[in-house]
Design a protein around this motif. Structure first.
Motif, mmCIF file in Angstrom:
data_model
loop_
_atom_site.group_PDB
_atom_site.id
_atom_site.type_symbol
_atom_site.label_atom_id
_atom_site.label_comp_id
_atom_site.label_asym_id
_atom_site.label_seq_id
_atom_site.Cartn_x
_atom_site.Cartn_y
_atom_site.Cartn_z
ATOM 1 N N VAL A 67 -13.568 31.188 6.548
ATOM 2 C CA VAL A 67 -13.823 30.726 7.916
ATOM 3 C C VAL A 67 -15.059 29.843 7.946
ATOM 4 C CG1 VAL A 67 -14.328 31.417 10.300
ATOM 5 C CG2 VAL A 67 -12.844 32.848 8.872
ATOM 6 N N PHE A 68 -14.954 28.726 8.660
ATOM 7 C CA PHE A 68 -16.123 27.966 9.080
ATOM 8 C C PHE A 68 -16.373 28.335 10.525
ATOM 9 C CE2 PHE A 68 -18.241 24.383 11.106
ATOM 10 C CZ PHE A 68 -19.297 24.151 10.237
ATOM 11 N N LEU A 69 -17.508 28.971 10.783
ATOM 12 C CA LEU A 69 -17.745 29.588 12.091
ATOM 13 C C LEU A 69 -18.836 28.872 12.859
ATOM 14 C CD1 LEU A 69 -17.130 31.913 14.064
ATOM 15 C CD2 LEU A 69 -18.892 33.249 12.872
ATOM 16 N N LEU A 70 -18.479 28.327 14.006
ATOM 17 C CA LEU A 70 -19.443 27.799 14.960
ATOM 18 C C LEU A 70 -20.056 28.970 15.721
ATOM 19 C CD1 LEU A 70 -20.453 25.117 16.481
ATOM 20 C CD2 LEU A 70 -18.685 25.696 18.164
ATOM 21 N N THR A 71 -21.356 28.948 15.943
ATOM 22 C CA THR A 71 -22.003 30.020 16.700
ATOM 23 C C THR A 71 -21.701 29.867 18.179
ATOM 24 O OG1 THR A 71 -23.794 30.213 15.098
ATOM 25 C CG2 THR A 71 -24.197 31.106 17.281
ATOM 26 N N ALA A 72 -21.018 30.855 18.749
ATOM 27 C CA ALA A 72 -20.685 30.835 20.167
ATOM 28 C C ALA A 72 -21.811 31.452 20.984
ATOM 29 C CB ALA A 72 -19.383 31.601 20.409
ATOM 30 N N ASP A 73 -21.702 31.345 22.309
ATOM 31 C CA ASP A 73 -22.758 31.835 23.187
ATOM 32 C C ASP A 73 -22.966 33.337 23.094
ATOM 33 O OD1 ASP A 73 -23.345 29.308 24.098
ATOM 34 O OD2 ASP A 73 -22.063 29.448 25.873
ATOM 35 N N ASP A 74 -21.963 34.070 22.592
ATOM 36 C CA ASP A 74 -22.117 35.525 22.467
ATOM 37 C C ASP A 74 -22.794 35.924 21.155
ATOM 38 O OD1 ASP A 74 -20.122 35.014 20.627
ATOM 39 O OD2 ASP A 74 -18.854 36.683 21.245
#
Length: 284
Positions: A67-74
């Motif tokens: 996974v390439f994971l973008l940091t979400a607001d949570d």
């Protein structure tokens, strides 16, 4: 080759990554908010989901290796919950921010960066090999000026002297692709701080845009009240309250150019001017 879930590909940060992974022979699944997702390589599978919804993330992770994971607001809370229920996930590459480094921000706590701090902690707690990417400011942030450049040949900004070594998002994608093309152990537990090759001020960015686009661009310095009013049109109140103090803090920090991009890619990082040349049509 792996099946890789890419998040954030509909924005600027990871828009180049699916094509690079596909060209290397990986299978790519893109998580998007809506379908059709503009600008996504048609060779990629696109699924609809939300990074703050563990259920849709769990569905998107089906049969995925990495996974390439973008940091979400949570702060990656939903992803961590979904990933904890999965077996067989071989690697996570997390897109964080270099602002989480204490020696640069002295622990300055604000909602703009808090999510990155929380995401790094949560992903580190997963029993999954992880690589952290910590970019600074992106050259593509200049696209926020595109509407006023198109309409009025004008840029409005708060601090013309604000300076940063802006990173071309294509270099960010190239670094991520190098990680995914390598063995898991080659980058396991590594944290890479990524910058562009030179420090440019806001005023210098405007000058470069004018030179490359071949037009005169007026620079208008905003007052703090004007900046808050403009931000409030698109940003939540907590972001608006913290944005100007964060920018003031950056004025007190001497930016650092890191050679990580060159080391990992074997070539120089692209300059802001090179990014503008490659993206000039987005300002027309």
């Amino acid at each position: 080759m792996s099946r890789i879930l890419v998040t954030g590909a509909t924005g600027n940060a990871a828009r180049h990554l699916p094509a690079k992974l596909l060209d290397s022979g990986h299978a790519v699944r893109v998580l998007a908010h809506i379908r059709p997702a503009d600008g996504i390589d048609p060779r990629a599978e696109t699924v609809v989901g939300d990074l703050t919804d563990a259920g849709s993330i769990g569905d998107a992770l089906a049969d995925v290796d990495e996974v390439f994971l973008l940091t979400a607001d949570d702060g990656a809370a939903a992803f961590a919950k979904a990933a904890a229920a999965r077996t067989g996930l071989r690697r996570v590459v997390l897109l964080s921010s270099k602002a989480v480094v204490n020696n640069e921000f002295d622990g300055f706590d604000n909602p703009i960066y808090r999510k990155h701090i929380l995401a790094e902690r949560r992903i580190a707690e997963l029993a999954v090999p992880t690589t952290m990417l910590r970019p600074g400011g992106l050259a593509s942030n200049a696209l926020r000026w595109a509407p006023t450049i198109r309409a009025h040949n004008r840029v409005q900004a708060l601090f013309p002297e604000l300076a940063a070594p802006l990173l071309d998002p294509e270099d960010l994608a190239a670094v991520a692709a190098v990680v995914f093309d390598s063995s898991v152990d080659a980058h396991r537990g590594k944290t890479y701080t990524l910058t562009g090759p030179e420090i440019v001020t806001v005023a210098e960015q405007v000058r470069i845009l004018a030179e490359v686009l071949g037009r005169s661009i007026e620079f208008v310095q905003l007052t703090e009240d004007e900046a808050r009013e403009i931000l409030s049109r698109t940003q939540p109140p907590e972001f608006v309250r913290n944005y100007i103090p964060v920018q003031r803090r950056y004025l007190t920090i001497t930016p650092t150019v890191h050679d990580t991009v060159t080391t990992l890619l074997g070539r120089p990082a692209r300059s802001f001017r090179e990014w503008v040349h490659a993206n000039a049509t987005r300002f027309n």
